[in-house]
Write an enzyme that holds these catalytic residues in place. Structure first.
Site, short mmCIF file in Angstrom:
data_model
loop_
_atom_site.label_atom_id
_atom_site.label_comp_id
_atom_site.label_asym_id
_atom_site.label_seq_id
_atom_site.Cartn_x
_atom_site.Cartn_y
_atom_site.Cartn_z
N GLU A 27 -9.50 -69.72 -26.01
CA GLU A 27 -8.22 -69.90 -25.33
C GLU A 27 -8.30 -71.01 -24.29
O GLU A 27 -7.33 -71.71 -24.03
CB GLU A 27 -7.74 -68.59 -24.69
CG GLU A 27 -7.46 -67.48 -25.70
CD GLU A 27 -6.50 -67.88 -26.82
OE1 GLU A 27 -5.65 -68.76 -26.59
OE2 GLU A 27 -6.64 -67.34 -27.93
N HIS A 69 -7.64 -74.25 -26.02
CA HIS A 69 -6.19 -74.49 -26.12
C HIS A 69 -5.66 -74.99 -24.77
O HIS A 69 -4.84 -75.91 -24.70
CB HIS A 69 -5.45 -73.20 -26.44
CG HIS A 69 -5.50 -72.79 -27.88
ND1 HIS A 69 -5.17 -73.63 -28.91
CD2 HIS A 69 -5.81 -71.59 -28.46
CE1 HIS A 69 -5.29 -72.96 -30.06
NE2 HIS A 69 -5.68 -71.73 -29.82
N HIS A 127 -6.29 -78.54 -24.22
CA HIS A 127 -5.39 -79.35 -25.05
C HIS A 127 -4.07 -79.57 -24.29
O HIS A 127 -3.48 -80.64 -24.34
CB HIS A 127 -5.14 -78.61 -26.37
CG HIS A 127 -4.63 -79.45 -27.50
ND1 HIS A 127 -4.18 -78.89 -28.66
CD2 HIS A 127 -4.51 -80.78 -27.66
CE1 HIS A 127 -3.80 -79.85 -29.50
NE2 HIS A 127 -3.99 -81.01 -28.91
ZN LIG Z 1 -6.14 -70.11 -31.09
#
Ligand SMILES: [Zn+2]
Length: 684
Positions: free
Chosen positions: A476, A479, A482
């Protein structure tokens, strides 16, 4: 819709964020505010869009595309807070609001995508796109916007438009209902045990169960709940076959209890409407529609990845099953291995093969140190640093706020994290944003958050993670990076706004750094002694990394295959439960393994359209992440600076500003093949 005179969007705490660090002032937000603020924000957005559509000037990128992207700020703000609350800290009022707002939002966005005047302007720009002298990112945004309108029905006749809008609205309601039913079943089911029922359970499982019982008002007892943090270790370690069976049946039966929360009807209606929608938009199937703008592009390409993996995984699982059956017999059981035995004997087999059990790792995996490790890896790869800002109110007292800085000390954005399970939070782990980062107009900096469901320790005790949980934290956080490292102009291609089968690359790739020896040596410290994980345990753990790959791959791939089977046909099955059973039968699903997510609680696929015909994406991304990490390994340095810079530039900061295939090739020089993934999983 009329604008309520009481709501001033320029001043309301849901839309005018006047809290510390530019966050909303959560202390001034009342649950009852969401309804009227949503209504006002929807009306304001609709008025902005109408003005863009009715502009007498010819369409330009500035007066149409840019104006459209910058419209709806108030709606973005109230939505981001609301959906955060709906997932991470809900209650009856929020749930009622969710049922009310989901179809309203669907109706609102349908109306925009079917606004003929507006589409005429986009269509005009699109037709002239080659002559507009656009940079690559702007051209891509224009193309994506045009395609989005077409896929949302902009080219349909009035009758078709009306029907599509009705379908979208109904699908949104069904998705909300599906998720709420699963949450209700998870909340409802609990098994209270006494001291004498705990045979085989390590200390950390007992502690988590005692805590879960106490929060349910049964201090002194031990609660088995359907939170993965308790369910999985319970069925892994409990010597009591009867109790494992009970827990397994409750877990596998979520959404299928036959009562008011049963999801059979919801699934049937969802599949029927999805098939109708695909037909209306002239696609062969719903999967063909969903895959059109992905990296895979067609159902055929997905099946070409899944089928060979499925066959290898079944072979591996069959070989494992024989060994597990041997262990069961040796332990005096004459029963055929059942689904509630698999994790239990697999753990015994792991202990036999690698002479260590999962519980030995746990004292070295302190939540606080693993958070530090996430930050530390980001600093080493990308130069960003993190500083906690205690005492800032967020949506719940457990949520924490961190400032994020660039290598030169300038501000990059905010990271919020909410780590512990509670009854007001849905299960799972996820990343989302309160605000995305972009440079259009006045620009905005990213405000990203992570939600986890780790068992909360008793006061004064450290939170300890399993290896899987530590991986989830890294996942996570990948992410989140990102979102935080995004460096694009247009909001619609910011951060994780990429195709589904590309979006898991930054997250799954980041998991690789958790088990880099230098990272574990520094951060995997025993919570009592502060000593690093012994080299021997570390080696055993790394050697055991691919252990259980048959089971895990069968669990995952069967879910992905059933998802594709539902959606790659032109129509919808009359009885989804029977269709699930038939599909598994045809695939040769091993009897003693169940899908990781069975249909009645397959949230990825049915609680919204996000991962429908898209569960395969995790494996697609895994092909990419295995190959991408190999790029670092080939240099002999997991933190190779040149490689890290390419990774930042083309993957973590690029968002959806270019085609994912081009981005990947810019980083790696070529497209990957599945071999590195199969090898990483231990399937070769
Ligand atoms: Zn994911």
């Amino acid at each position: 819709m009329s604008v309520s005179p009481k709501i001033d969007l320029a001043r309301h705490p849901l839309t005018h964020w006047a809290g510390p660090l530019g966050l909303p002032d959560f202390t001034r937000i009342e649950d009852g505010d969401f309804g009227p603020v949503f209504d006002a924000a929807l009306a304001a957005h609709a008025a902005e869009v109408d003005a863009i559509a009715a502009n007498a000037e010819p369409a330009t990128v500035a007066n149409t595309l840019e104006a459209l992207e910058l419209a709806g700020v108030a709606l973005d703000r109230v939505s981001s807070i609301f959906w955060c609350r709906a997932g991470a800290h809900t209650n009856d009022a929020i749930q009622a609001m969710e049922r009310e707002i989901s179809p309203k939002m669907a109706r609102h966005f349908s109306a925009i995508s079917m606004n003929e005047q507006l589409f005429a302007r986009i269509d005009d720009l699109y037709a002239r796109r080659a002559a507009l002298g656009l940079d690559a990112e702007t051209l891509r945004v224009l193309e994506k916007t045009w395609k989005g309108f077409v896929r949302s029905g902009a080219k349909l006749d009035p009758e078709g438009k009306k029907r599509l809008a009705a379908i979208q609205e109904e699908l949104a309601s069904l998705g909300a209902k599906f998720g709420q039913n699963v949450l209700a079943d998870e909340k409802e089911w609990v098994l209270f045990l006494d001291e004498g029922d705990l045979a085989g359970l390590p200390e950390f499982v007992r502690g988590a169960m005692a805590q879960a019982a106490e929060t349910r008002g049964q201090k002194g007892k031990y609660a088995v709940t359907l939170s993965r943090s308790i369910y999985e270790p319970f069925t892994t370690f409990s010597e009591r076959r009867d109790l494992r069976e009970k827990a397994f049946k409750a877990f596998a039966g979520r959404g299928e209890t036959g009562g008011a929360t049963d999801n059979a009807g919801v699934v049937r209606d969802t599949l029927r409407l999805r098939a109708e929608k695909a037909k209306l938009l002239r696609y062969d199937s719903y999967a063909a529609l969903k895959l059109d703008d992905t990296m895979a592009k067609t159902p055929k390409a997905v099946m070409e990845l899944l089928e060979p993996v499925w066959n290898k995984a079944r072979e591996k699982a069959a070989a494992d099953e024989a060994e597990l059956q041997r262990l069961a017999a040796a332990a005096g059981s004459n029963d055929k291995l059942a689904a509630w035995d698999w994790r239990f004997y697999q753990e015994k087999l792991r202990a036999e093969k690698y002479a260590f059990d999962e519980a030995e790792l746990k004292p070295y995996l302190q939540l606080e140190k693993i958070i530090d490790a996430c930050f530390d890896v980001a600093t080493r790869l990308f130069g960003v640093t993190f500083k906690e800002k205690p005492g800032i109110a967020a949506w719940h007292p457990d949520a924490r706020v961190f400032e994020v800085f660039n290598a030169d000390g300038s501000k990059r954005g905010l990271f919020l994290a909410d780590y512990f399970a509670r009854q007001s939070k849905r299960s799972g782990a996820w990343m989302s944003s309160l605000q995305s980062g972009h440079r259009l107009g006045k620009g905005s900096t990213p405000v990203i958050y992570n939600i986890m469901n780790f068992a909360k320790p008793a006061a004064g005790e450290p939170a300890l993670l399993s290896l899987d949980e530590a991986k989830t934290l890294f996942h996570e956080f990948g992410h989140a990076l990102h979102g935080m490292l995004t460096d694009v102009t247009w909001p619609s291609v910011s951060g994780t706004s990429v195709s589904r089968d590309f979006v898991e690359l930054p997250s799954q790739l980041y998991e690789h750094w958790l088990t880099v020896p230098a990272v574990l040596e520094k951060h995997a410290l025993h919570y009592k002694t502060g000593k690093a994980m012994p080299k021997e345990l570390l080696d055993k753990m790394l050697a055991a990394k691919t252990f259980g790959a048959g089971f895990a791959t069968v669990e995952f791939t069967s879910s992905a295959l059933v998802d594709m089977a539902y959606h790659a046909r032109p129509d919808a099955p009359a009885e989804p439960a029977a269709f699930e059973a038939e599909t598994l039968e045809k695939l040769g699903m091993p009897e003693a393994i169940v899908m990781r997510h069975r249909t009645p609680h397959f949230l990825h696929v049915f609680s919204g359209e996000g991962y429908s015909a898209g569960y395969y994406s995790y494996m697609w991304s895994e092909v990419l992440d295995a190959d991408a990490f190999a790029a670092f390994e080939e240099t002999g340095d997991a933190f190779n600076p040149a490689m890290a810079e390419k990774l930042r530039k083309h993957i973590y900061s690029a968002g959806g500003s270019a085609d994912p295939e081009e981005l990947y090739k810019a980083f790696r020089g070529k497209m990957p093949s599945p071999e590195a993934m199969m090898e990483k999983r231990g399937l070769t």
